[in-house]
Enzyme design. Structure first.
Site, PDB file in Angstrom:
ATOM      1  N   HIS A   1      11.428  30.773 -16.796  1.00  0.00           N
ATOM      2  CA  HIS A   1      12.190  29.623 -17.316  1.00  0.00           C
ATOM      3  C   HIS A   1      11.769  29.280 -18.750  1.00  0.00           C
ATOM      4  CE1 HIS A   1      14.118  28.657 -13.458  1.00  0.00           C
ATOM      5  NE2 HIS A   1      12.972  29.011 -12.917  1.00  0.00           N
TER       6      HIS A   1
ATOM      7  N   ASN B   1      17.497  25.046  -9.098  1.00  0.00           N
ATOM      8  CA  ASN B   1      18.233  26.139  -9.731  1.00  0.00           C
ATOM      9  C   ASN B   1      19.732  25.913  -9.570  1.00  0.00           C
ATOM     10  OD1 ASN B   1      15.946  27.635 -10.524  1.00  0.00           O
ATOM     11  ND2 ASN B   1      15.829  28.680  -8.552  1.00  0.00           N
TER      12      ASN B   1
END
Length: 748
Positions: A91, A165
């Protein structure tokens, strides 16, 4: 800044203000041209920031050695050397924005006493960070990947983080496998390739040998892997958490964010091209929407299961590789998330914001989800590694509620505590614990039976293909076709035959026809019989088409208007006004970034200013294309191969296209769209009759009188040209073009 500018800024700040925005103000400087003046970090004014202190010879003047005593120079270089903190392992590539969360119903009070989910009088500040998983900070936005959707709620009871997510399941069931998964998906160790994609041997080797990943692979290889925008993604908490109500009853819970604009994706060819044309496409899109007032919004919903029903399902509800089908566990909408403010500075806000799944508030708790249990350890440990032990004192991370404890010292300590004691109990009765009745966090008193200590998983954790099959069955025809192409693309990048041949076995346990189609594409072993029968079951909310807005909208959609000298500016202005009235964003694209002269007889001064020229922006960066009328203008377009390609590419990407008068001739004679019914020359050229075919909208003319009667109504079968065009845009893409083979006939 002028008084008018200050007033506007003050009004905007007030309008978008939350407690967190106010809290950040004490750390924000707004430098002007004359104030403040340059100083060192310790406050000494700097007289010269261009020359290191050194010995200069007098005759002739020659540079001598630079002196180590120059604290000003050493500080400047030292601070530059340490500007970068370690990027996130995963990420790393992300962007974020401020906003707020409000409760819209009292449904959640049945399940929890947490005021953030039950108190409709509250406005809870939030910060949301979107990200890709695989690539580094320098990778592109539109790669095929999972997207992070992490939300920090600055509640009055403390910070609550949903570290989610855009996909509701994950690759692994147990957190102990997370290092293996990340090592496999990241660039390969011998050559550090590839960057920002999963099309390589190690990823497919891992998921082929780890069948629990089958469900997640299906989601990532579907259109979900290439979202059109962060604003058009769903968000999921992924893990199973718990809620506790005032009566002490506990429910298991899943968290969902459903975008107001619907769930939409790019086509793979679009995504590949945007990676090179505008690698910052998604982060710019988010800022553009917020700054234009088209604030991104999501409905916040929960799924709940009473603790007493935990074992009633065929799957284990604590398995992060499984969804809770909505037919079995309905969604309940309880609130709304809105993003309405961009960051003031990227690094101290977006880059330093840090999330932990272990950050919950009273009324919200954990489950025995084995992935969540490991994440609770890992995230906290990661933030200390990146930002130091006092990372929660950074402005973007600190809560808006009072904070006090006996923690002391450590790197980057901000807080100064004037006290003689830093422990409990103490003689001054400072910093006493808070009881549950007073609002202290108290864990649910869960009964734990006797068991055997072992490294194992429950029996329901052993089944890996039923929900992968459920997902595939629930997709529309075009989504299934895209998934086949995506897996074919990925496996074709794997050079090791063991990898691309063996994954067909996994697919054959999901669907026989899917496995055969991919095997043919990648020279895999074509199966002769199903590995597992397909039961044909489907579920609601798995296909993206389930999330089209109830009211069609073109809010924030980017529309390219192709113009050249001699175009019909009156018509263009009328169409543009209609589209922008519905909050679409229109861009004029011409042969030069300058004034473009309208057709004779239309007085627009020096002309209409083009936002971009044909070579600087491509059709991939827009949602739709419109070509106005004008003979001279169309003659110019027809001689420009770039423009012809522009429109063919938009057609190939299934985007809405509109044209008027001579613009229709351009589509027919130069672009040559196959299988499309256009407004024909045999029709009355002064007619404003509208012809719509496969998302292509054409008419003979669009005058002021046409515009007067064409009150924008975004709905199917409307009469007006602009209304028809707007409806086609609202559908995101015309996938029928693709399914009927029209896009294959156009080179793009």
């Amino acid at each position: 800044m002028s008084s008018i500018g200050q007033s506007v800024e003050k009004a905007f700040t007030t309008m978008t203000s939350t407690k967190k925005v106010v809290d950040l103000q004490r750390d924000i400087q707004k430098p002007q041209a004359d104030q403040p003046r340059l100083t060192t970090d310790h406050g000494v004014k700097v007289a010269d920031t261009d020359n290191w202190l050194k010995i200069i010879g007098s005759e002739p003047k020659k540079n001598g050695s630079s002196l180590l005593e120059d604290q000003i120079a050493r500080e400047k270089i030292h601070r530059f050397d340490h500007e970068r903190i370690p990027e996130r392992v995963v990420h790393a590539r992300g962007t974020g924005a401020h906003g707020y969360f409000t409760v819209s119903s009292d449904r959640a009070s049945k399940y929890t006493f947490a005021p953030v989910l039950t108190d409709s009088s509250r406005t809870t500040p939030v910060f949301v960070r979107f990200s890709t998983v695989q690539g580094s900070r320098g990778s592109a936005d539109t790669v095929r990947d999972v997207r992070g959707f992490a939300v920090k709620f600055y509640t009055e009871e403390g910070n609550w983080d949903i570290v989610g997510n855009d996909i509701p399941v994950f690759f692994i069931q147990d957190a102990i496998k997370f290092p293996d998964f990340v090592h496999a998906v990241k660039p390969e160790p011998h050559n550090d390739v590839p960057q920002g994609q999963s099309a390589h041997n190690n990823f497919w080797d891992f998921v082929g040998l780890q069948p629990e990943s089958a469900h997640m692979v299906m989601w990532v290889m579907s259109d979900r892997g290439v979202p059109r925008s962060f604003r058009m993604m769903q968000g999921f908490g992924v893990n199973t958490f718990t809620l506790q109500n005032a009566a002490g009853e506990r429910h298991f819970v899943k968290f969902h964010f459903i975008p107001e604009l619907g769930v939409h994706s790019l086509l793979w060819d679009e995504a590949l091209k945007i990676n090179g044309q505008d690698p910052d496409f998604h982060r710019k899109d988010l800022s553009e929407a917020i700054e234009s007032g088209a604030y991104p919004k999501w409905k916040f919903a929960i799924q709940t299961i009473p603790q007493s029903r935990e074992h009633e399902f065929e799957f284990d509800i604590l398995d992060a590789t499984k969804v809770w089908p909505q037919e079995l566990v309905p969604l309940e909408e309880i609130g709304e998330l809105v993003l309405n403010r961009v960051v003031d500075e990227f690094f101290p806000e977006t880059e330093q914001v840090a999330f932990c799944t272990s950050h919950v508030v009273p009324g919200i708790g954990f489950s025995n989800d084995p992935l969540l249990q490991g994440r609770n350890f890992s995230y906290f440990d990661t933030q200390i590694s990146r930002l130091g032990v006092n990372w929660e004192e950074l402005p973007i991370n600190r809560p808006v509620c009072p904070v006090f404890n006996h923690n002391r010292d450590g790197k980057s300590r901000h807080r100064i505590v004037k006290s003689e004691v830093n422990y409990w109990p103490n003689r001054k009765d400072i910093g006493r614990p808070v009881t549950g009745e007073e609002g202290g966090y108290v864990e649910y008193a869960e009964a734990l039976g006797q068991g055997i200590k072992q490294r194992a998983r429950g029996p329901k954790f052993q089944e890996h293909f039923s929900q992968a099959q459920l997902f595939y069955n629930s997709l529309s025809a075009h989504e299934k076709a895209h998934l086949v192409s995506a897996i074919g693309f990925e496996l074709s990048h794997c050079e090791d035959p063991v990898v691309y041949k063996s994954y067909i076995n996994v697919l054959n346990n999901i669907d026989f026809d899917l496995a055969k189609a991919v095997a043919v594409k990648v020279n895999g072993e074509v199966p002769t019989k199903p590995g597992r029968a397909n039961d044909g079951k489907k579920s609601k909310g798995l296909s993206q088409i389930d999330f089209l807005p109830k009211e069609p909208t073109i809010v924030s959609r980017r529309i390219a208007i192709l113009i050249s000298d001699g175009f019909n500016a009156v018509e263009m202005q009328a169409v543009r006004a209609a589209l922008t009235s519905a909050k679409a964003v229109c861009y004029l694209i011409g042969p030069r970034r300058n004034h473009i002269r309208p057709m004779a007889g239309q007085d627009f001064g020096p002309g209409v200013f083009a936002d971009h020229h044909f070579d600087s922006q491509r059709s991939t960066l827009f949602d739709a294309v419109y070509i106005p009328s004008g003979e001279e203008h169309v003659r110019t377009l027809s001689k420009n191969g770039r423009v012809v390609h522009w429109v063919r590419e938009a057609f190939g990407h299934c985007k809405a296209i509109a044209a008027v008068g001579e613009g229709v001739n351009f589509l027919r004679d130069d672009v040559r769209l196959p299988g499309i019914d256009l407004f024909a020359p045999s029709r009355d050229q002064d007619s404003d009759e509208v012809v719509t075919s496969y998302g292509v909208v054409t008419t003979g003319k669009y005058s002021i009188s046409s515009a007067v009667t064409d009150v924008l109504n975004i709905a199917p079968d409307t009469r007006g040209f602009a209304s028809n065009f707007a409806f086609q845009i609202s559908q995101h893409k015309c996938y029928e073009r693709e399914l009927d083979g029209l896009t294959e006939q156009v080179a793009f």
